[in-house]
Design a protein around this motif. Structure first.
Motif, PDB file in Angstrom:
ATOM      1  N   THR A 261       0.835  -1.204   0.000  1.00 29.21           N
ATOM      2  CA  THR A 261       0.000   0.000   0.000  1.00 29.21           C
ATOM      3  C   THR A 261       0.870   1.255   0.000  1.00 29.21           C
ATOM      4  O   THR A 261       0.589   2.220  -0.725  1.00 29.21           O
ATOM      5  CB  THR A 261      -0.922  -0.017   1.238  1.00 29.21           C
ATOM      6  OG1 THR A 261      -1.739  -1.184   1.169  1.00 29.21           O
ATOM      7  CG2 THR A 261      -1.799   1.215   1.280  1.00 29.21           C
ATOM      8  N   GLY A 262       1.947   1.217   0.797  1.00 28.56           N
ATOM      9  CA  GLY A 262       2.858   2.365   0.821  1.00 28.56           C
ATOM     10  C   GLY A 262       3.405   2.669  -0.564  1.00 28.56           C
ATOM     11  O   GLY A 262       3.409   3.823  -1.010  1.00 28.56           O
ATOM     12  N   ALA A 263       3.842   1.636  -1.261  1.00 34.91           N
ATOM     13  CA  ALA A 263       4.400   1.829  -2.601  1.00 34.91           C
ATOM     14  C   ALA A 263       3.363   2.422  -3.542  1.00 34.91           C
ATOM     15  O   ALA A 263       3.645   3.387  -4.283  1.00 34.91           O
ATOM     16  CB  ALA A 263       4.904   0.487  -3.143  1.00 34.91           C
ATOM     17  N   PHE A 264       2.146   1.911  -3.500  1.00 36.42           N
ATOM     18  CA  PHE A 264       1.100   2.410  -4.403  1.00 36.42           C
ATOM     19  C   PHE A 264       0.732   3.856  -4.080  1.00 36.42           C
ATOM     20  O   PHE A 264       0.569   4.682  -4.978  1.00 36.42           O
ATOM     21  CB  PHE A 264      -0.153   1.529  -4.314  1.00 36.42           C
ATOM     22  CG  PHE A 264      -0.157   0.384  -5.290  1.00 36.42           C
ATOM     23  CD1 PHE A 264      -0.186   0.638  -6.654  1.00 36.42           C
ATOM     24  CD2 PHE A 264      -0.113  -0.923  -4.856  1.00 36.42           C
ATOM     25  CE1 PHE A 264      -0.196  -0.412  -7.576  1.00 36.42           C
ATOM     26  CE2 PHE A 264      -0.113  -1.976  -5.759  1.00 36.42           C
ATOM     27  CZ  PHE A 264      -0.149  -1.728  -7.127  1.00 36.42           C
ATOM     28  N   VAL A 265       0.600   4.171  -2.798  1.00 32.86           N
ATOM     29  CA  VAL A 265       0.211   5.534  -2.404  1.00 32.86           C
ATOM     30  C   VAL A 265       1.254   6.533  -2.913  1.00 32.86           C
ATOM     31  O   VAL A 265       0.911   7.558  -3.513  1.00 32.86           O
ATOM     32  CB  VAL A 265       0.049   5.638  -0.874  1.00 32.86           C
ATOM     33  CG1 VAL A 265      -0.071   7.087  -0.441  1.00 32.86           C
ATOM     34  CG2 VAL A 265      -1.180   4.860  -0.424  1.00 32.86           C
TER      35      VAL A 265
END
Lengths: 296, 297, 253
Positions: free
Chosen positions: A43-47
């Protein structure tokens, strides 16, 4: 050549540390394996990616990733674990419940990304190479190292030098006693999960930048590496996780460089198996992994 | 009518195959072993069976038995380290085992076909064979759980100290449960191989592991009907509500969270417990005098 | 033939939890082991039952050395136990809880058990009958099919006793068996213990309740700080100044 490999391994290991420390923090405080940790990381990477794609600066994407991943992790605790803590079968239940959360988060990102691999624009981090003593270090690697060190130091300060940290450690030792002296365990758990998720989110952004391959399945291998690292470092031990991450990062880089390509994974997990057998408490763990069966 | 039934035949086959795997998972959990190794053991059985038939020309029934044997032997080997570990560590170790099987499978491409998988397996298993296997499996699970072994498994799962104090050897019984589970996974892996022409390494990965676990958890871990109910519901759900087929993993994920938190014993177990409680309270009301004297004693 | 502890010691690192303890439990008698909280009773129990490794000394049952035996081997040496905090199997019915107690007597082969061969089925039927007889003896037949987790406290204690008896022990270790019971309940258990002793069973009774112990036991041992400070007939031992000091110091200071 060997030195260069070790350096690269150290950089990767720093990022692993962000991931593994958060993973182990939760195990340390609740004895739960949070299998959704890989999904939080992703999720961190996508955000960060979608922030940059929308025209925001990378640093904004980084902060957004940390905050949203942290909040997601808090949500996981409330939805998946809070009820379980009170029931008897929590250890097994937590594995299944967080596995469920992981599936849900993965499916959501699969929909948003339309099952595509996404990549940061080419110049998100300028390609600058520093050379010294015959070694090559890219600006990205410097950023990764600095970010890892700074974040881990902030976390360590928070955990060991603030009243919150004392509360966390009090709840870890004895939830009932801590409640009696006025510590609110739910608030403490939420904060711990926020830190854990924020660390994972930061790791996600750095991995996304380093390998420039962001997809809805990217959390899975890191979750498995996380297993290997916390077994090596000792379940529940933060310093153990830090040390083990660096060793693991270097070991993995060397294995990729010098072992037949298909065997790296088999090697890593066989080594982990061996550690479980020989020293289940890992380098710095205090938890007894073996069961007290009869006298042995 | 027959056309409609025939349309559901592939689904029924899938149900029987997954049911066997679910029982493999169910049995170890019942004996209190925290293993997730069924996926890896099924891969061992599937590839053993497939390679024996395709590369070495073994007849399918022999290959099937040898696949079961292979699953059992690997499980025996794996049980030695597992016996020294507890809870979460067993889960991690078995996940590592699955990962090792997966990567060795891809690495040994000369033997297994590597990432391309193993192709050209003659289809020798149909619905009838699977049905016979299914009935046999349910029978064996029934006899095991109603024997001294099942009683020992139940005791170990609920309280190891009690089990040991009554003379139950924990290591021996958990090892036995694990071997039977491994042999079962091996046999069903081979059945899957002989049923589907081809094998791919990714077939026995984490999606498989999660599906099998979801069947057992949703259905119930402590009654023999649990895996049947769980497998049937989770396989039928996407058929009944088509849009769900797209979001299969989302549904599994949500169900896992909900069931573990709100129906921890699973659907079948909870219903059976309720029925038993009703029956008992009815009996208590009928013979009130007997029960009261018993309670006073 | 007795249950004997010879110079049994337990050290945790540098801390001595048991210091050269000598206890003899003869057959056909009830022997008491008392001591204030933290005296080391639980350590002794755990060492006898194989839950804790013995640092030094020897434990034997009926001449058989069980010092380093595992908990299940100790049961097969015919030493049974009950637990201080009740441990029944809550998922199982009352009857099933007793059936597991007969585990030691089940001799059918593993293959027969897996395949459900007649030999295994006959054996299962036989122990169900034996379990029903035990239930009858304890007046709990009507509760046979009830989930054990829902029983009252007193019934759970009795169930634990039946389960231990099912293994047909020669020696029984009772770890605070009347904790939390009222006088009527504890009196009926006292009768039962005397009855068991009269059939030749050797009983080691670990208790807090001095009155209960002195009523039942001919011989008691007093433990304090991990070592025995007195032993003998209850009337004599309880007047021992050291024992009185230990109890007053242990419970009121």
């Amino acid at each position: 050549m060997l030195l260069q490999q070790l350096l690269n391994g150290l950089v990767v290991g720093g990022v692993y540390a962000l991931f593994a420390v958060g993973f182990n923090l939760i195990f340390g405080i609740q004895r739960f394996l949070n299998l959704a940790h890989g999904a939080v990381f992703m999720t961190g990477a996508f955000v960060a990616y979608y922030t940059v794609e929308a025209g925001g600066p990378l640093i904004l994407g980084f902060l957004a990733a940390i905050i949203i991943s942290g909040l997601l992790s808090v949500l996981i605790e409330i939805v998946c674990f809070r009820r379980l803590r009170k029931s008897g079968d929590a250890e097994f239940g937590a594995i299944l419940s967080s596995m469920g959360a992981s599936l849900v988060i993965m499916t959501v990102w699969q929909w948003i990304s339309k099952t595509q691999v996404v990549r940061f624009p080419f110049d998100t981090v300028p390609v600058v190479i520093f050379r010294f003593w015959g070694l090559r270090v890219s600006l990205l690697q410097v950023i990764m190292m600095v970010a890892a060190v700074v974040i881990v130091m902030i976390m360590a300060w928070f955990l060991y030098r603030t009243s919150f940290g004392r509360q966390v450690r009090a709840v870890t030792d004895n939830e009932k006693a801590a409640t009696l002296v006025g510590v609110n365990p739910n608030r403490t758990y939420s904060l711990t999960y926020f830190i854990s998720g924020a660390l994972a989110g930061a790791a996600g952004v750095l991995v996304g930048l380093a390998f420039n391959n962001i997809n809805y399945m990217m959390g899975e291998p890191y979750l498995l590496f996380g297993f290997a690292i916390i077994i090596l470092g000792g379940l529940g031990s933060i310093p153990g996780a830090l040390l083990a991450s660096l060793i693991f990062g270097m070991g993995q880089t060397l294995a990729i460089a010098y072992l037949p390509s298909g065997l790296t994974t088999a090697f890593i997990f066989s080594a982990m198996f061996l550690i479980l057998l020989v020293k289940p408490t890992g380098l710095m763990g205090r938890e007894e992994a073996g069961i007290l069966r009869g006298r042995r | 009518m027959t056309n409609i039934l025939l349309g559901y035949q592939p689904l029924f086959d899938l149900f029987l195959l997954h049911l066997g795997m679910a029982y493999s998972q169910w049995l170890v959990l019942r004996a209190g072993v925290f293993s997730l190794a069924t996926a890896g053991l099924a891969a061992v059985g599937a590839y053993t069976g497939g390679i024996l038939v395709v590369s070495l020309g073994f007849p399918a029934p022999v290959a099937l038995l040898l696949a079961g044997l292979a699953g059992g032997i690997v499980a025996l080997g794996l049980s030695i380290p597992l016996a020294r570990l507890r809870g979460v560590y067993q889960a991690i170790a078995t996940v590592a085992f699955i990962q090792i099987v997966l990567s060795l499978n891809i690495y040994a491409s000369g033997l297994t076909g590597g990432p391309q998988g193993l192709n050209g397996i003659p289809k020798t298993v149909g619905t009838v064979t699977l049905l016979i296997a299914g009935i046999l499996t349910v029978y064996l699970m029934y006899t095991i759980t109603n024997s001294r072994l099942g009683r020992a498994f139940d005791a170990i799962r609920q309280n190891e100290a009690v089990a040991a104090s009554l003379g139950v050897s924990i290591v021996r019984h958990q090892t036995l449960a694990f071997i039977i589970s491994g042999a079962l996974a091996g046999v069903y892996g081979a059945l899957e191989a002989f049923h589907s022409y081809a094998l791919a390494p990714s077939q026995f990965g984490f999606t498989f592991l999660i599906s099998i676990l979801a069947y057992v958890v949703l259905g119930g871990r402590n009654t023999i009907i649990g895996p049947i109910v769980g497998t049937a519901i989770l396989l039928l759900l996407p058929e009944i509500a088509r849009p769900l087929a797209e979001a299969r993993m989302l549904v599994y994920g949500l169900l896992l969270i909900l069931v573990i938190n709100y129906l921890p014993h699973g659907i079948a177990d909870t219903l059976i417990e309720r029925a038993r409680a009703r029956r008992l309270s009815a009996r208590l009301a009928k013979s009130d005098s007997v029960a009261t004297t018993a309670t006073r004693n | 033939m007795s249950l004997t502890l010879q110079n049994v010691s337990k050290r945790f690192g540098g801390v001595v939890a048991s210091d050269s303890v000598n206890i003899t439990v003869p057959k056909g008698k009830i022997t008491g082991l008392i001591g204030p909280n933290g005296a080391g009773k639980t350590t002794i129990v755990n060492m006898i039952t194989g839950m804790l490794a013995v640092s030094d000394g020897q434990i034997s049952v009926g001449g058989r050395d069980i010092t380093h035996a595992s908990a299940d081997e100790i049961c097969r040496a015919r030493l049974a136990r009950t637990f201080q905090n009740i441990r029944i199997l809550p998922d199982n019915s009352v009857l099933e809880n007793i059936l597991i107690g007969f585990h030691r007597h089940e001799k059918c082969s593993t293959l027969a058990a897996i395949l459900g061969l007649p030999s295994a089925r006959r054996e299962s039927e036989k122990i169900v009958k034996m379990a029903e007889e035990l239930l009858q003896r304890f007046g709990m037949s009507a509760l046979a099919d009830f989930p054990a987790g829902g029983l009252s406290y007193g019934h759970q204690r009795k169930l634990e006793m039946m389960r231990a008896l099912a293994s047909e022990p020669e020696f029984m270790l009772l770890d605070e068996p009347i904790a939390g019971m009222n006088d009527v309940e504890s009196d009926s258990l006292a009768e039962l213990f005397q009855e068991l002793a009269s059939t030749g069973m050797g009983i080691l009774l670990i208790e807090h309740n001095i009155r209960f112990v002195s009523k039942l036991c001919e011989y008691i041992y007093v433990l304090d700080g991990g070592r025995l400070i007195a032993e003998g007939a209850p009337t004599v031992v309880l007047r021992d100044p050291e024992v009185m000091a230990a109890y007053i110091g242990g419970e009121h200071a």
